[in-house]
Design a protein around this motif. Structure first.
Motif, mmCIF file in Angstrom:
data_model
loop_
_atom_site.group_PDB
_atom_site.id
_atom_site.type_symbol
_atom_site.label_atom_id
_atom_site.label_comp_id
_atom_site.label_asym_id
_atom_site.label_seq_id
_atom_site.Cartn_x
_atom_site.Cartn_y
_atom_site.Cartn_z
ATOM 1 N N ALA A 1 -41.079 -91.300 2.310
ATOM 2 C CA ALA A 1 -41.404 -91.033 0.904
ATOM 3 C C ALA A 1 -40.990 -92.210 0.021
ATOM 4 O O ALA A 1 -41.831 -92.981 -0.430
ATOM 5 N N ASP A 2 -39.707 -92.396 -0.211
ATOM 6 C CA ASP A 2 -39.223 -93.390 -1.171
ATOM 7 C C ASP A 2 -39.670 -94.813 -0.833
ATOM 8 O O ASP A 2 -40.151 -95.548 -1.701
ATOM 9 N N VAL A 3 -39.503 -95.214 0.435
ATOM 10 C CA VAL A 3 -39.876 -96.568 0.826
ATOM 11 C C VAL A 3 -41.384 -96.754 0.733
ATOM 12 O O VAL A 3 -41.874 -97.764 0.214
ATOM 13 N N VAL B 1 -40.055 -101.669 -12.963
ATOM 14 C CA VAL B 1 -38.686 -101.224 -12.704
ATOM 15 C C VAL B 1 -38.747 -100.154 -11.613
ATOM 16 O O VAL B 1 -39.431 -99.144 -11.768
ATOM 17 N N VAL B 2 -38.048 -100.399 -10.520
ATOM 18 C CA VAL B 2 -38.047 -99.486 -9.376
ATOM 19 C C VAL B 2 -36.666 -98.854 -9.250
ATOM 20 O O VAL B 2 -35.651 -99.563 -9.273
ATOM 21 N N PHE B 3 -36.629 -97.535 -9.103
ATOM 22 C CA PHE B 3 -35.349 -96.835 -8.954
ATOM 23 C C PHE B 3 -34.914 -96.862 -7.500
ATOM 24 O O PHE B 3 -35.612 -96.363 -6.620
ATOM 25 N N GLY B 4 -33.739 -97.453 -7.257
ATOM 26 C CA GLY B 4 -33.083 -97.351 -5.972
ATOM 27 C C GLY B 4 -31.969 -96.326 -6.078
ATOM 28 O O GLY B 4 -32.130 -95.280 -6.690
ATOM 29 N N ALA C 1 -32.781 -96.074 3.228
ATOM 30 C CA ALA C 1 -34.110 -96.146 2.615
ATOM 31 C C ALA C 1 -34.038 -96.795 1.245
ATOM 32 O O ALA C 1 -34.876 -97.637 0.883
ATOM 33 N N LYS C 2 -33.025 -96.425 0.463
ATOM 34 C CA LYS C 2 -32.885 -97.000 -0.871
ATOM 35 C C LYS C 2 -32.517 -98.484 -0.809
ATOM 36 O O LYS C 2 -32.913 -99.265 -1.679
ATOM 37 N N ALA C 3 -31.762 -98.896 0.210
ATOM 38 C CA ALA C 3 -31.487 -100.318 0.392
ATOM 39 C C ALA C 3 -32.781 -101.076 0.678
ATOM 40 O O ALA C 3 -32.991 -102.193 0.180
ATOM 41 N N ALA D 1 -31.331 -106.902 -9.695
ATOM 42 C CA ALA D 1 -30.988 -105.486 -9.592
ATOM 43 C C ALA D 1 -29.861 -105.181 -10.567
ATOM 44 O O ALA D 1 -29.087 -106.072 -10.941
ATOM 45 N N TYR D 2 -29.781 -103.918 -10.963
ATOM 46 C CA TYR D 2 -28.747 -103.465 -11.883
ATOM 47 C C TYR D 2 -28.116 -102.186 -11.355
ATOM 48 O O TYR D 2 -28.825 -101.294 -10.862
ATOM 49 N N LEU D 3 -26.800 -102.083 -11.478
ATOM 50 C CA LEU D 3 -26.105 -100.835 -11.222
ATOM 51 C C LEU D 3 -26.056 -100.048 -12.524
ATOM 52 O O LEU D 3 -25.757 -100.600 -13.594
#
Length: 225
Positions: free
Chosen positions: A93-95, A117-120, A137-139, A212-214
């Motif tokens: 899904a996410d990837v 902008v992509v949400f990880g 997957a989020k990585a 990327a941003y935290l």
């Protein structure tokens, strides 16, 4: 009025959670917002993994800001209790969603000056042992966004990933809180869907994007490459 007023914004997964926060913030700022979701009454209804849908939406709406938030709720439980099917949910899904929409943004392509902008997830930095393959997957979402960003720079398109942590009052956040027994009092200062939406619009208005941003209680903190 803001710099986003009158601009086209597409939010993939904007019918709930953090995606809804982004969509609401963009509407309040005067943007023309298109939500893409499986269940929506005022947007484009469809499967975010559909390549033809992604290409059509981007060609039709020509977004100045594309925000990709859609993803699956991971199956929660220890590794010994997972099956490959439950473990790999977020890979399928996410990837795949990130791949499909980033690829479409490059192939349409979006106009010079547009932003993606992509949400990880912050889980990609510290792991998520009860969430199957979610952290990995989020990585990978962050990695392929960086790959796409390198290709997009020649087209004048800026791309970045933002990494939120556990956020109460979202579907994934509530599942994670239940699984990990998180202290709600300790989460009282984490960003809300509304503040995340405002932060994303701030990125759209800024002069440049980091890789990327935290997402923190104080806003967005750029991460080293």
């Amino acid at each position: 009025m803001t710099v986003i007023a009158g601009k086209s914004v597409v939010v993939v997964g904007g019918s709930r959670g953090l995606g809804l926060g982004v969509a609401d913030a963009a509407r309040a700022a005067g943007a023309q917002v298109t939500v893409v979701a499986r269940a929506t009454t005022d947007g484009v209804q469809g499967d975010a993994t559909d390549e033809d849908l992604a290409a059509k939406v981007l060609a039709d709406r020509r977004p100045d800001l594309l925000v990709i938030t859609a993803g699956a709720v991971p199956g929660m439980g220890p590794l010994a209790g997972q099956t490959w099917q439950t473990f790999s949910v977020n890979w399928h899904a996410d990837v795949r969603i990130a791949f499909v929409w980033l690829r479409a943004a490059l192939r349409v392509p979006l106009a010079p000056g547009s932003r993606v902008v992509v949400f990880g997830s912050a889980a990609s930095l510290r792991g998520s042992p009860l969430s199957g393959g979610y952290a990995g997957a989020k990585a990978t979402v962050r990695l392929i966004t960086a790959y796409a960003a390198a290709e997009a720079s020649g087209l004048g398109i800026a791309m970045t990933t933002i990494l939120p942590g556990i956020t109460p009052d979202t579907t994934i956040g509530e599942v994670a809180i239940a699984a990990y027994g998180a202290d709600r009092a300790a989460l009282s200062t984490v960003p809300t869907a509304e503040s995340v939406g405002a932060a994303v619009l701030g990125l759209a208005a800024g002069p440049e994007l980091a890789g990327a941003y935290l997402v923190t209680a104080d806003g967005l903190r750029p991460l080293a490459a």
